[in-house]
Design an enzyme around this catalytic site. Structure first.
Site, PDB file in Angstrom:
ATOM      1  N   LYS A   1       0.853  -1.196   0.000  1.00  0.00           N
ATOM      2  CA  LYS A   1       0.000   0.000   0.000  1.00  0.00           C
ATOM      3  C   LYS A   1       0.885   1.241   0.000  1.00  0.00           C
ATOM      4  CE  LYS A   1      -2.112   1.718   3.867  1.00  0.00           C
ATOM      5  NZ  LYS A   1      -1.547   3.074   3.893  1.00  0.00           N
TER       6      LYS A   1
ATOM      7  N   GLU B   1      -9.420   7.047   3.977  1.00  0.00           N
ATOM      8  CA  GLU B   1      -9.303   7.303   5.417  1.00  0.00           C
ATOM      9  C   GLU B   1      -9.907   8.665   5.746  1.00  0.00           C
ATOM     10  OE1 GLU B   1      -5.387   6.807   7.093  1.00  0.00           O
ATOM     11  OE2 GLU B   1      -5.967   7.709   9.005  1.00  0.00           O
TER      12      GLU B   1
END
Ligand code: KIV
Length: 289
Positions: free
Chosen positions: A122, A191
């Site tokens: 990621k 997020e």
């Protein structure tokens, strides 16, 4: 702990994750940094693990993630792999291990795969990181994007705050998600993005799974930080973190009891140490004169 061999689960591969999402089943994802926690997470049936650079804060005690290096990450990712041999594991690329160039990004992504046995990596950032994602995917490494609050650029984002609350900022996140998807990301983490923006992005994604950390229920799955879930990070608890148990309190109580019992000599008891037969002991005394 149960016998590690007794409860083996089937490891999910990329097509299984997509199949789950297409059946409307949510994907479960947690951070993890060590062998025993990885073992427990696998036994609990977690779908994916993120060895996050958040270990800079949760494990190493830094105030942020910027000091974390690949050499910090690799031993933790390898320990997690040993604890969870049948779980899909994603290695999180630390600050400045992919930003400088596509080549740097490919080399460091490769380390997660070769040295730690990860299944994917990621990295943080929008359209400006699309060429890094493309390069990594072209090298045969599955890549996950990360948009919204990206802790490595918290300074530029004005701190740890919700991202995409205005229409213009939300449009940038929607556009970035498309660019990362086009570049080949199989998954994007959102997020601290407003739930409706997360829903829009999830509905518009075609070949990309959208995951939420504090971005609402419409994504294909959810991520939480393990240490926040169990009261193990003493400095703060973010709003999006649901506490499932206060392990921090349990451990603190246990430690206080230990200190008390050692002080009062209530510990150890005979079951906590080892004895010697009388004849052997007497022979020892004789030998010693
Ligand atoms: O490092 C990490 O755990 C992360 C989460 C904050 C998403 O990147």
């Amino acid at each position: 702990m149960a016998d590690p061999k007794s409860e083996q689960k089937k490891k999910l591969a990329l097509p299984d994750l997509f199949k789950k999402a297409s059946h409307g089943e949510a994907i479960s994802w947690l951070t993890c940094y060590d062998y025993p926690t990885a073992y427990l997470q696998e036994q609990a049936g977690i779908d994916m693990i993120l060895v996050g650079d958040s270990l800079g804060m949760t494990i190493l005690g830094y105030d942020g993630t910027l000091p974390v290096t690949m050499d910090d990450m690799i031993p933790h990712a390898a320990a997690v792999r040993r604890g969870a041999p049948n779980t899909f594991i994603i290695g999180d690329m630390p600050y400045m291990t992919y930003q400088p160039s596509v080549e740097t990004a490919i080399r460091n992504a490769g380390r997660f795969m070769a040295e730690a046995g990860c299944d994917a990596i990621k990295l943080e950032g929008g359209g400006e990181m699309a060429d890094r994602i493309h390069g990594i995917v072209s090298a045969g490494i599955p890549a996950v994007g990360h948009l919204g609050l990206t802790p490595q650029s918290a300074s530029m984002l004005g701190g740890f705050r919700v991202q995409g609350k205005s229409a213009a900022m939300a449009k940038k996140i929607v556009d970035d998600a498309k660019l990362l998807e086009k570049a080949g990301a199989f998954m994007i983490l959102l997020e601290m993005v407003p739930d409706r923006v997360c829903k829009l992005i999830t509905e518009r994604s075609k070949d990309c799974l959208i995951m939420s950390l504090g971005s609402g229920p419409s994504a294909h799955g959810q991520l939480l930080i393990f240490h926040d879930m169990f009261g193990l990070y003493p400095k703060f608890k973010p709003k999006m973190a649901k506490v499932y148990g206060n392990a921090g309190e349990v451990i603190l109580n246990g430690l206080q009891s230990y200190v008390r019992e050692v002080g009062s000599k209530a510990f150890p008891q005979p079951e906590n140490y080892f004895s010697m037969k009388d004849d052997e002991y007497n022979e020892l005394l004789q030998t010693l004169g």
